[in-house]
Design a protein around this motif. Structure first.
Motif, short mmCIF file in Angstrom:
data_model
loop_
_atom_site.label_atom_id
_atom_site.label_comp_id
_atom_site.label_asym_id
_atom_site.label_seq_id
_atom_site.Cartn_x
_atom_site.Cartn_y
_atom_site.Cartn_z
N SER A 161 -40.81 30.92 79.40
CA SER A 161 -40.80 31.78 80.58
C SER A 161 -41.85 31.33 81.59
N ILE A 162 -41.56 31.57 82.85
CA ILE A 162 -42.45 31.09 83.90
C ILE A 162 -43.79 31.82 83.83
N GLN A 163 -44.86 31.05 83.79
CA GLN A 163 -46.22 31.59 83.69
C GLN A 163 -47.20 30.51 84.10
N ARG A 164 -48.45 30.91 84.27
CA ARG A 164 -49.46 29.92 84.65
C ARG A 164 -50.51 29.69 83.57
N ASP A 165 -50.48 30.49 82.51
CA ASP A 165 -51.58 30.44 81.55
C ASP A 165 -51.39 29.41 80.44
N ASP A 166 -50.43 29.64 79.57
CA ASP A 166 -50.32 28.83 78.35
C ASP A 166 -49.34 27.68 78.54
N ARG A 167 -49.83 26.53 78.94
CA ARG A 167 -48.96 25.37 79.10
C ARG A 167 -48.85 24.55 77.81
N SER A 168 -49.67 24.88 76.86
CA SER A 168 -49.59 24.15 75.59
C SER A 168 -48.27 24.47 74.88
N ALA A 169 -47.79 25.72 75.01
CA ALA A 169 -46.52 26.08 74.38
C ALA A 169 -45.38 25.32 75.03
N LEU A 170 -45.44 25.17 76.34
CA LEU A 170 -44.40 24.41 77.05
C LEU A 170 -44.43 22.95 76.62
N THR A 171 -45.62 22.41 76.47
CA THR A 171 -45.74 21.02 76.03
C THR A 171 -45.15 20.83 74.63
N ARG A 172 -45.37 21.81 73.78
CA ARG A 172 -44.80 21.72 72.42
C ARG A 172 -43.28 21.74 72.47
N GLU A 173 -42.71 22.55 73.35
CA GLU A 173 -41.25 22.57 73.51
C GLU A 173 -40.73 21.19 73.92
N LEU A 174 -41.45 20.55 74.84
CA LEU A 174 -41.04 19.23 75.29
C LEU A 174 -41.14 18.21 74.16
N GLU A 175 -42.19 18.31 73.37
CA GLU A 175 -42.39 17.35 72.28
C GLU A 175 -41.30 17.44 71.22
N ASN A 176 -40.70 18.62 71.07
CA ASN A 176 -39.74 18.83 70.00
C ASN A 176 -38.28 18.67 70.41
N VAL A 177 -38.01 18.54 71.71
CA VAL A 177 -36.63 18.46 72.15
C VAL A 177 -36.03 17.10 71.81
N SER A 178 -34.76 17.09 71.47
CA SER A 178 -34.08 15.84 71.17
C SER A 178 -32.74 15.79 71.90
N ALA A 179 -32.27 14.58 72.18
CA ALA A 179 -31.00 14.38 72.88
C ALA A 179 -29.84 14.74 71.96
N THR A 180 -28.93 15.61 72.45
CA THR A 180 -27.91 16.14 71.55
C THR A 180 -26.51 16.15 72.14
N GLY A 181 -26.27 16.99 73.17
CA GLY A 181 -24.90 17.34 73.51
C GLY A 181 -24.40 16.91 74.88
N TRP A 182 -23.75 17.88 75.59
CA TRP A 182 -23.12 17.65 76.88
C TRP A 182 -24.06 18.08 78.00
N THR A 183 -23.54 18.16 79.25
CA THR A 183 -24.44 18.36 80.40
C THR A 183 -23.99 19.57 81.24
N PRO A 184 -24.43 20.77 80.89
CA PRO A 184 -24.12 21.96 81.69
C PRO A 184 -25.10 22.11 82.86
N LEU A 185 -25.02 21.22 83.82
CA LEU A 185 -26.00 21.16 84.91
C LEU A 185 -25.97 22.42 85.76
N ALA A 186 -24.79 22.89 86.15
CA ALA A 186 -24.69 24.08 87.00
C ALA A 186 -25.35 25.28 86.33
N ALA A 187 -25.05 25.47 85.05
CA ALA A 187 -25.63 26.60 84.33
C ALA A 187 -27.15 26.48 84.24
N ALA A 188 -27.66 25.24 84.12
CA ALA A 188 -29.11 25.04 84.06
C ALA A 188 -29.76 25.44 85.37
N ILE A 189 -29.14 25.10 86.51
CA ILE A 189 -29.70 25.48 87.80
C ILE A 189 -29.70 26.99 87.97
#
Length: 389
Positions: free
Chosen positions: A153-181
């Motif tokens: 969720s959008i916030q300014r305090d805890d960026r370490s949690a966001l970094t951990r999410e990035l570290e754990n993501v892996s390439a998997t499926g298709w590309t729902p770009l519109a839904a992401a926007i």
């Protein structure tokens, strides 16, 4: 009419404006000078201050915002401070492809983590992952196309949690770009300042889940959150570049194409500090121009409407009070009629002044609007120059 008019105590009338019968009777009876005196007496006693209907012209907006553009490697303060950012990262199966010995996902992940760590601490930040569920096979398509998630969720305090999410993501499926926007836009708030809320999309391909990312970006940009949608295309197939470029254009953003880790890192850093500020500066100038011109039109039309109503009411009251006043003074009907027609001549002369006043007001409004447009044209040209850097 005004050149031939006789002026008495600042009052304007002309014998030629009298009705034929009234003028002939007065000339024959030698009562013209008496009618003039009665007219002056009536104006002195009952006349309205018609000049009060021509107040000062309204204040108009003719100044631009004076927003500059940053260029190249400049690191000046943004013209529009960024308040909220959502990073939307493509985790579709194609991101498992390799460039220079590294997967595209590894390169994007490292660049995104560096971007997060260097973003100003006052900026609220969120993360959307898309295409990270299901598989890149047809059997896993439905699950993957539903796989759009605001993992931080959008916030300014805890960026370490966001970094951990990035570290754990892996390439998997298709590309729902519109839904992401669309998902990214739900994190924003209504604002009057275009460009202070931004989506950065990192993707290596176009929409593959039957969505309409161009329309999604346009709606987000034109909504009350006034967000900008930037697309960073990573190792794109030639046929998909135009599709992603159209998404950024619809989102009032910028399309950047990168081919390797160095370019991706540079693009993220440069976009965060310079080019987004330029997009915001242009958007604010566009808003200032449209709003200023609308305000000028409203101020001018409102003032002219009040002036016309004031003059009509004042001259109407003058004419309405004549009959009673004439009876009090014992004036005959011909003299009363002549004084009335002199009142009509006075009203008509002020109508001519009103027309001149209206023309001057419209001239000033056009000049103010032109000044605002010139500032917008200069800002637009400067913005285009930065896009060519």
């Amino acid at each position: 009419m005004l050149d031939s008019a006789r002026r008495s105590g600042g009052r304007i009338w002309d014998l030629s404006l009298l009705g034929g019968a009234a003028a002939a009777i007065l000339l024959f009876s030698g009562q013209l000078e008496s009618a003039e005196r009665d007219f002056d007496a009536y104006i002195a006693e009952r006349g309205e201050d018609l000049t009060a209907c021509f107040k000062e012209l309204p204040e108009l907006r003719d100044q631009g915002l004076g927003l500059g553009m940053t260029r190249g490697a400049e690191r000046g303060a943004p013209s529009v401070p960024i308040r909220r950012v959502v990073l939307a990262l493509d985790a579709s199966g194609s991101m498992a492809g390799r460039i220079g010995g590294q997967t595209k996902m590894d390169i994007a992940r490292a660049a995104a983590i560096d971007f997060v760590s260097n973003l100003d601490e006052d900026i609220e930040l969120g993360l959307v992952l898309f295409g990270h569920t299901g598989t890149n096979q047809e059997s896993g398509r439905a699950d993957s196309c539903r796989g759009v998630e605001l993992t931080q969720s959008i916030q300014r305090d805890d960026r370490s949690a966001l970094t951990r999410e990035l570290e754990n993501v892996s390439a998997t499926g298709w590309t729902p770009l519109a839904a992401a926007i669309e998902q990214a836009g739900e994190s924003f708030q209504a604002t009057e300042v275009p460009g202070e809320q931004v989506v950065y999309v990192i993707s290596d391909g176009e929409e593959t889940c039957h969505g309409d990312p161009v329309e999604a970006a346009r709606q987000l940009s034109e909504s009350d959150v006034r967000a900008v949608v930037n697309i960073i295309g990573f190792d794109l197939p030639r046929e998909e570049r135009d599709a992603l470029h159209a998404v950024a254009e619809a989102g009032n953003g910028r399309f950047l194409e990168v081919a390797n880790a160095r370019e991706l890192q540079s693009s993220l850093s440069d976009a965060a500090q310079n080019r987004l500020a330029n997009q915001g500066a242009l958007a604010r100038t566009q808003l200032n121009t449209g709003g200023g011109q609308a305000a000028n039109a409203l101020s001018t039309s409102g003032m002219l409407a009040r002036s016309k109503l004031c003059l009509k009411a004042a001259t109407g009251r003058e004419r309405l009070g004549l009959a009673g006043w004439a009876r009090e003074r014992g004036l005959d009907s011909d003299t009363t009629r002549a004084v009335g027609e002199l009142l009509d001549a006075r009203a008509e002369s002020y109508q001519s002044q009103l027309a001149e006043f209206e023309a001057e007001a419209e001239r000033r409004r056009a000049a103010a609007d032109a000044a605002l447009q010139e500032d917008l044209d200069r800002t637009t040209d400067a913005f285009r120059d930065t896009q060519e850097d």
